[in-house]
Design an enzyme around this catalytic site. Structure first.
Site, PDB file in Angstrom:
ATOM      1  N   THR A  14       0.824  -1.201  -0.063  1.00 42.25           N
ATOM      2  CA  THR A  14      -0.061  -0.202  -0.016  1.00 42.25           C
ATOM      3  C   THR A  14       0.948   1.164   0.068  1.00 42.25           C
ATOM      4  OG1 THR A  14      -1.786  -1.030   1.175  1.00 42.25           O
ATOM      5  CG2 THR A  14      -1.881   1.344   1.295  1.00 42.25           C
ATOM      6  N   SER A  60       1.409  -7.497  -0.956  1.00 39.43           N
ATOM      7  CA  SER A  60       1.935  -8.524  -0.125  1.00 39.43           C
ATOM      8  C   SER A  60       1.162  -9.891   0.153  1.00 39.43           C
ATOM      9  CB  SER A  60       2.597  -7.966   1.211  1.00 39.43           C
ATOM     10  OG  SER A  60       1.492  -7.694   2.217  1.00 39.43           O
ATOM     11  N   THR A  93       1.585  -4.296   4.316  1.00 37.07           N
ATOM     12  CA  THR A  93       1.397  -4.703   5.666  1.00 37.07           C
ATOM     13  C   THR A  93       0.823  -6.114   6.092  1.00 37.07           C
ATOM     14  OG1 THR A  93      -0.911  -3.625   5.570  1.00 37.07           O
ATOM     15  CG2 THR A  93       0.587  -2.457   6.401  1.00 37.07           C
ATOM     16  N   ASP A  94       0.076  -6.751   4.802  1.00 38.47           N
ATOM     17  CA  ASP A  94      -0.662  -7.866   5.120  1.00 38.47           C
ATOM     18  C   ASP A  94       0.288  -9.100   5.477  1.00 38.47           C
ATOM     19  OD1 ASP A  94      -2.987  -6.396   5.038  1.00 38.47           O
ATOM     20  OD2 ASP A  94      -3.514  -7.095   3.009  1.00 38.47           O
TER      21      ASP A  94
HETATM   22  C1  SIN Z   1      -0.272  -5.232   1.120  1.00 36.35           C
HETATM   23  O1  SIN Z   1       0.082  -5.924   2.158  1.00 36.35           O
HETATM   24  O2  SIN Z   1       0.480  -5.195  -0.125  1.00 36.35           O
HETATM   25  C2  SIN Z   1      -1.429  -4.232   0.775  1.00 36.35           C
HETATM   26  C3  SIN Z   1      -1.964  -3.830   2.130  1.00 36.35           C
HETATM   27  C4  SIN Z   1      -0.926  -3.060   2.893  1.00 36.35           C
HETATM   28  O3  SIN Z   1       0.059  -2.849   2.628  1.00 36.35           O
HETATM   29  O4  SIN Z   1      -1.528  -2.310   3.908  1.00 36.35           O
END
Ligand code: SIN
Length: 311
Positions: A14, A60, A93-94
């Site tokens: 993100t 991710s 983050t995921d």
């Molecule tokens: C991801 O994990 O690539 C998308 C979601 C995020 O980064 O919060």
């Protein structure tokens, strides 16, 4: 800054995401901006000695074992450079906690490896990515910093403990009972507990992971009301190598599921018992039929079991 370089390895997320409108924090496409564009958004960094590499450009949720292989090798490359003080990895983050634990298990770095991320896309009215990157760079350059950590919302989490706990808030991560390693305040480090201890056997683990023709298949099976034997039986029939049970509470399992897991174990499948509880660890009574995960959450216990099976 120490005068040495910081290597910034970008993987997407993100943090590099774009939405059609600045008002939209959720309807974006992750992994759109390149590493140079990300860094250009942080004026205070101009002139800082950085070396950059776009290792991947993914959301991710789509993280793969092959990408982990590439990322670990690039990290090992930069960690070996005398003139590199530390690494920053931009990541979604995921699955950040999985990548952090994996890198912890295969690198044992004497320098800081700092994963960072964002909960809002780069196009947001008030994106959190630029500040998180600036904080991560400060920690990668900090005197005495070492080990794999994550920096998000001004907080430093160790790879072993870090977990995403919120779907939307900017301060989305927790270190659970352990608490954070420290904080980043105006670019300065405030350490509240020691840096992570290096993982034992990391070098051998990296060699095995990178040389593997096939990574062991390990799945997570959750306990819940009405859980039964069917999923485990299907996995065993497919030739599964290992299973992590995301048990309820302190490692409890529906008796049908437990019987199926014990039968799988008797047939040579490696089974580990973790808990679906967000906090705490499984405390096994003496003589427990299924070994516990040593305090690792299911997603990390899965990585540990894959590495064990490779060994
Ligand atoms: C991801 O994990 O690539 C998308 C979601 C995020 O980064 O919060």
């Amino acid at each position: 800054m120490t005068g040495k370089k910081i290597a910034v390895l970008a993987t997407g997320g993100t943090l590099a995401g774009k939405a059609a409108s600045a008002a939209d924090n959720i309807g974006y496409t992750a992994a759109q901006l390149g590493v140079e564009e990300l860094l250009a958004a942080i004026p205070a960094l101009h002139g800082a000695p950085l070396v950059t590499e776009q290792v991947a450009q993914v959301d991710s949720k789509d993280m793969s074992f092959e990408l982990w292989r590439q990322l670990a090798l690039r990290c090992a490359h930069y960690l070996a450079q005398e003139d590199v003080a530390g690494l920053v990895i931009t990541h979604g983050t995921d699955t950040l906690e999985e990548t952090a634990y994996f890198l912890h298990a295969v690198l044992a770095p004497a320098k800081p490896v700092v994963l960072t991320c964002a909960m809002r896309p780069a196009t947001a009215l008030a994106p959190d990515g630029p500040q998180n990157i600036a904080d991560a760079l400060a920690i990668a350059a900090a005197e005495g910093a070492h080990g794999v950590v994550a920096v998000c919302a001004g907080t430093i989490h160790g790879a072993w403990d870090v977990a995403k706990q919120h779907t939307y808030r900017l301060d989305a991560f927790t270190s659970g009972d352990a608490g954070p390693i420290g904080y980043v305040e105006e670019g300065r480090l405030r350490l509240v507990r020691p840096w992570p201890t290096a993982a034992v056997g990391a070098q051998a683990a990296l060699q095995k992971w990178t040389a593997a023709k096939r990574w062991p298949r390990v799945e997570i099976v959750m306990n819940y009301a009405g859980a039964g034997a069917e999923v485990v039986e299907a996995l065993v029939a497919q030739g599964i190598d290992g299973i992590v049970a995301a048990a309820t509470g302190n490692g409890t399992l529906h008796h049908d599921l437990e019987a199926a897991l014990l039968a799988a174990q008797a047939r040579g499948v490696k089974v580990v018992r973790s808990t679906r509880c967000a906090q705490g660890r499984v405390l096994s009574p003496a003589g427990a039929g299924l070994p516990d995960s040593g305090g690792l959450a299911p997603v990390k216990a899965r990585i540990a079991l894959m590495l064990e099976l490779l060994a």
